[in-house]
Design an enzyme around this catalytic site. Structure first.
Site, mmCIF file in Angstrom:
data_model
loop_
_atom_site.group_PDB
_atom_site.id
_atom_site.type_symbol
_atom_site.label_atom_id
_atom_site.label_comp_id
_atom_site.label_asym_id
_atom_site.label_seq_id
_atom_site.Cartn_x
_atom_site.Cartn_y
_atom_site.Cartn_z
ATOM 1 N N ALA A 75 9.110 -6.164 -3.008
ATOM 2 C CA ALA A 75 8.896 -5.921 -1.583
ATOM 3 C C ALA A 75 8.351 -7.150 -0.870
ATOM 4 C CB ALA A 75 7.961 -4.735 -1.381
ATOM 5 N N GLN A 183 4.794 2.129 -0.136
ATOM 6 C CA GLN A 183 3.907 3.172 -0.656
ATOM 7 C C GLN A 183 4.371 4.578 -0.284
ATOM 8 O OE1 GLN A 183 1.292 2.967 -2.737
ATOM 9 N NE2 GLN A 183 1.080 0.749 -2.823
ATOM 10 N N ALA A 204 10.366 -1.275 -6.672
ATOM 11 C CA ALA A 204 10.563 -0.325 -7.779
ATOM 12 C C ALA A 204 9.263 0.003 -8.510
ATOM 13 C CB ALA A 204 11.594 -0.887 -8.769
ATOM 14 N N THR A 244 21.711 -14.473 -9.083
ATOM 15 C CA THR A 244 22.289 -13.488 -10.007
ATOM 16 C C THR A 244 21.428 -12.233 -10.019
ATOM 17 O OG1 THR A 244 23.206 -15.251 -11.354
ATOM 18 C CG2 THR A 244 22.943 -13.105 -12.426
ATOM 19 N N CYS A 330 -15.608 -8.312 -4.735
ATOM 20 C CA CYS A 330 -16.535 -9.283 -5.304
ATOM 21 C C CYS A 330 -15.858 -10.164 -6.343
ATOM 22 C CB CYS A 330 -17.733 -8.582 -5.918
ATOM 23 S SG CYS A 330 -18.691 -7.714 -4.663
HETATM 24 C C1 LIG Z 1 2.785 -3.529 -3.584
HETATM 25 C C2 LIG Z 1 3.060 -3.608 -2.129
HETATM 26 C C3 LIG Z 1 3.850 -4.633 -1.589
HETATM 27 C C4 LIG Z 1 4.393 -5.762 -2.438
HETATM 28 O O1 LIG Z 1 5.393 -5.304 -3.310
HETATM 29 P P1 LIG Z 1 5.887 -6.216 -4.525
HETATM 30 O O2 LIG Z 1 7.157 -5.559 -4.953
HETATM 31 O O3 LIG Z 1 4.813 -6.102 -5.566
HETATM 32 O O4 LIG Z 1 6.083 -7.588 -4.026
HETATM 33 C C5 LIG Z 1 4.096 -4.619 -0.231
HETATM 34 N N1 LIG Z 1 3.603 -3.661 0.555
HETATM 35 C C6 LIG Z 1 2.847 -2.655 0.080
HETATM 36 C C7 LIG Z 1 2.333 -1.609 1.017
HETATM 37 C C8 LIG Z 1 2.544 -2.600 -1.275
HETATM 38 O O5 LIG Z 1 1.780 -1.618 -1.734
#
Ligand SMILES: *Cc1c(COP(=O)(O)O)cnc(C)c1O
Length: 408
Positions: A75, A183, A204, A244, A330
């Site tokens: 994502a 999410q 995924a 690819t 932290c």
């Molecule tokens: C985990 C997350 C991403 C990033 O996704 P990746 O596939 O790990 O790069 C983006 N947006 C939200 C809200 C996420 O929880």
């Protein structure tokens, strides 16, 4: 029934892969190893067939057509492609992008990058529950606005945004709408047409699929969205994303979407019951416990809750057999609490004492009961050591205390 430790309650960070997904993927590592771009022999055709079947499954999860799905590495890449790709393509139309304060860093940092290149970025505030007001979106749109980016559901507090209202506003004003649906898709109903979404990022590994694969939904008509590729090369994925294809990963992603689609309704009820049980135990047993987020619009597996007078880090350390996360960062050098909680207006003492419980497909009610009981015990023990807690119980308003002598 014996409980297996450690317990994984961090399903917003990543999810374990479903064994049914792995099973589907395995042949594509070995005997079905073809390159989906090899169009001169059966090895390539077999891989391409599998990729196209997955495309149908991913599209079906969000009410899209298969031709609108572009494969990416996740994502983060999908969001970079959506926002930078649109910004480059539509520069002549406008130079203004609207987003909101609790977006994932993939969105916020991409917007910040564009800002350095001369684009104007408006970061809208959220209310105390983490929701952006669609009227604020409407008011922020100008003739120079090219894109609005608002997520479907937040990864820390699980707050679900009014994306459909925002999508309709964007459509009416002729502004593109990108939605980070990572999410929410697969966990709550989401339909790109119903919500007037033009671009949507998916991953995924947040829905029981493999890591390192994701997708961008790109609308192809009404309106036809044109994106400038961010990766140059062989012109794969309709010239939008060269490279690819990760065939086993894509096969797994497709299966993960198929499973979510089939099981989403029942799973949402099951997760919400576990979450609500934990929430009710905490609110009953732990004085001053405070739920963060939006109880009316929240992901079913999310419980983000603050336990004032005990640091989130201390709670996590005291429950080392339970994997959760905390809004007090932290671990980083900054000691800054979560920007998401800050944007919601949470005072530092609530942000620093927050814990995120992220429940998922492989969690059970027995685990929820075990963790709730354990957390209640540990927090009570930590509070025994907390002078602030003693003072609060005695009714002293801690916000009125002057901790340090003033210099001037
Ligand atoms: C985990 C997350 C991403 C990033 O996704 P990746 O596939 O790990 O790069 C983006 N947006 C939200 C809200 C996420 O929880």
């Amino acid at each position: 029934m014996t409980l297996k430790l450690p317990i994984y309650f961090d399903n917003h960070a990543t999810t374990p892969m479903d064994p049914r997904v792995l099973e589907e993927m395995l042949p594509y590592f070995t005997e079905k190893f073809g390159n989906a771009a090899s169009n001169s022999h059966s090895f390539g055709w077999e891989a391409k067939d599998a990729v196209e079947q997955s495309r149908e499954k991913v599209a079906a999860l969000i009410g899209a057509e298969a031709k609108n799905i572009v494969w990416t590495s996740g994502a983060t890449e999908a969001t970079n492609l959506a926002i930078k790709g649109a910004a480059e393509s539509y520069r002549a139309k406008g130079d203004h992008i609207i987003t909101q304060a609790t977006e994932h860093k993939a969105t916020l940092d991409t917007c910040r990058h564009l800002e350095k290149q001369g684009f104007k970025v408006t970061v809208l505030p959220v209310d105390g529950e983490g929701r952006v007001n669609p009227d604020d979106v409407k008011a922020a749109i100008t003739d120079r606005t090219l894109l609005v980016s608002v997520m479907l559901a937040n990864n820390e507090v699980g707050t679900i945004q009014p994306v459909s209202e925002i999508g309709h506003i964007c459509r009416e004003r002729g502004v593109l709408f990108h939605c980070d649906a990572v999410q929410g898709a697969g966990k709550i109903p989401f339909d790109v047409n119903e919500a007037c979404v033009d671009l949507a990022s998916l991953s995924a590994h947040k829905i029981y699929g493999p890591k390192g694969v994701g997708a961008l939904y790109v609308r192809r008509d009404k309106p036809r969205v044109v994106l400038t590729a961010q990766m140059d090369g062989g012109g794969h994925e309709q010239k939008m994303r060269s490279g690819t294809l990760n065939v086993p990963g894509i096969v797994g992603f497709g299966k993960a979407c198929e499973l979510c689609r089939a099981e989403m309704a029942g799973e949402a009820v099951r997760l919400a019951a576990m979450r609500d049980y934990m929430e009710s135990v905490f609110l009953k047993e732990i004085e001053f416990a405070h739920v963060n987020g939006c109880r009316a619009h929240r992901l079913p597996g999310n419980l983000n809750i603050s336990f004032p007078y005990v640091e989130g880090e201390s709670i996590m350390i005291s429950m080392k057999d339970v994997a959760v996360s905390s809004g007090s960062a932290c671990t980083s050098a900054s000691l800054q609490p979560s920007y998401v909680l800050k944007a919601m207006g949470l005072p530092d003492e609530l942000a620093h004492t927050s814990i995120r419980f992220g429940l998922g497909r492989f969690n059970t009610m027995e685990e929820a009961e075990y963790v709730a009981k354990l957390a209640v015990e540990k927090i009570a023990a930590l509070r025994e050591l907390s002078p602030l807690y003693e003072m609060a119980k005695e009714g002293i308003d801690l916000s009125k205390i002057q901790w340090n002598p003033v210099d001037d």
